[in-house]
Design a protein around this motif. Structure first.
Motif, PDB file in Angstrom:
ATOM      1  N   LEU A 108      40.613  26.501 -14.018  1.00  0.00           N
ATOM      2  CA  LEU A 108      41.143  27.399 -15.045  1.00  0.00           C
ATOM      3  C   LEU A 108      42.541  27.897 -14.660  1.00  0.00           C
ATOM      4  N   GLN A 109      42.725  28.226 -13.401  1.00  0.00           N
ATOM      5  CA  GLN A 109      44.032  28.700 -12.952  1.00  0.00           C
ATOM      6  C   GLN A 109      45.090  27.600 -13.051  1.00  0.00           C
ATOM      7  N   SER A 110      44.731  26.361 -12.716  1.00  0.00           N
ATOM      8  CA  SER A 110      45.712  25.267 -12.814  1.00  0.00           C
ATOM      9  C   SER A 110      46.072  24.988 -14.278  1.00  0.00           C
ATOM     10  N   LYS A 111      45.098  25.092 -15.188  1.00  0.00           N
ATOM     11  CA  LYS A 111      45.399  24.924 -16.611  1.00  0.00           C
ATOM     12  C   LYS A 111      46.330  26.035 -17.093  1.00  0.00           C
ATOM     13  N   GLU A 112      46.080  27.253 -16.636  1.00  0.00           N
ATOM     14  CA  GLU A 112      46.932  28.377 -17.041  1.00  0.00           C
ATOM     15  C   GLU A 112      48.348  28.203 -16.489  1.00  0.00           C
ATOM     16  N   LEU A 113      48.477  27.703 -15.267  1.00  0.00           N
ATOM     17  CA  LEU A 113      49.803  27.434 -14.694  1.00  0.00           C
ATOM     18  C   LEU A 113      50.537  26.358 -15.493  1.00  0.00           C
ATOM     19  N   ASP A 114      49.808  25.313 -15.892  1.00  0.00           N
ATOM     20  CA  ASP A 114      50.424  24.256 -16.703  1.00  0.00           C
ATOM     21  C   ASP A 114      50.928  24.820 -18.030  1.00  0.00           C
ATOM     22  N   THR A 118      54.869  24.897 -19.323  1.00  0.00           N
ATOM     23  CA  THR A 118      55.351  24.337 -20.597  1.00  0.00           C
ATOM     24  C   THR A 118      56.032  25.418 -21.427  1.00  0.00           C
ATOM     25  N   LEU A 119      55.521  26.639 -21.400  1.00  0.00           N
ATOM     26  CA  LEU A 119      56.172  27.733 -22.122  1.00  0.00           C
ATOM     27  C   LEU A 119      57.522  28.065 -21.478  1.00  0.00           C
ATOM     28  N   GLY A 120      57.572  27.984 -20.167  1.00  0.00           N
ATOM     29  CA  GLY A 120      58.818  28.268 -19.463  1.00  0.00           C
ATOM     30  C   GLY A 120      59.875  27.228 -19.771  1.00  0.00           C
TER      31      GLY A 120
END
Length: 127
Positions: A108-114, A118-120
């Motif tokens: 879940l944390q790696s998906k949130e980082l991805d 992408t937003l960044g």
């Protein structure tokens, strides 16, 4: 009285006649012969002696007693090892559950980082 009596019905048994000496009251509470503390029941057959304990005949003397004591020790060891094995199985299950939970959280944390990456990349950069 029926016309045809039932051949299979039991006949009445006559009552007992009381013996004049049986009117005596016997006090069994003070008698050591009939006391509640009888002790263990022992049986001797030839050269073997057994005691009745906990619903089983346990040999005390003779050729079987040594084997019985050895078997009892082995049963105790087996029970201890089974308990230890059950505890280790439980610990393994708990560790697997903890590992599963940690792995799910890291995914879940790696998906949130991805998503954040992408937003960044979409935000305009200031120069």
């Amino acid at each position: 009285m029926p016309l045809f009596p039932n051949k299979f019905s039991p006949k009445k048994i006559p009552g007992r006649k009381l013996d004049p000496d049986s009117s005596r009251v016997v006090d069994l509470s003070n008698s050591s012969e009939f006391g509640s503390e009888i002790g263990p029941i022992k049986l001797r057959l030839g050269d073997q002696e057994a005691v009745f304990q906990d619903g089983q005949w346990i040999p005390e003397t003779g050729p079987v007693s040594g084997k019985h004591k050895e078997n009892e020790k082995m049963r105790n060891i087996i029970k201890r090892l089974e308990d230890e094995n059950n505890m280790l199985k439980l610990k393994t299950e708990i560790l697997l559950d903890m590992l599963t939970q940690t792995t799910a959280e890291s995914h879940l944390q790696s998906k949130e980082l991805d998503k954040l990456k992408t937003l960044g990349n979409r935000l305009p950069t200031k120069r």
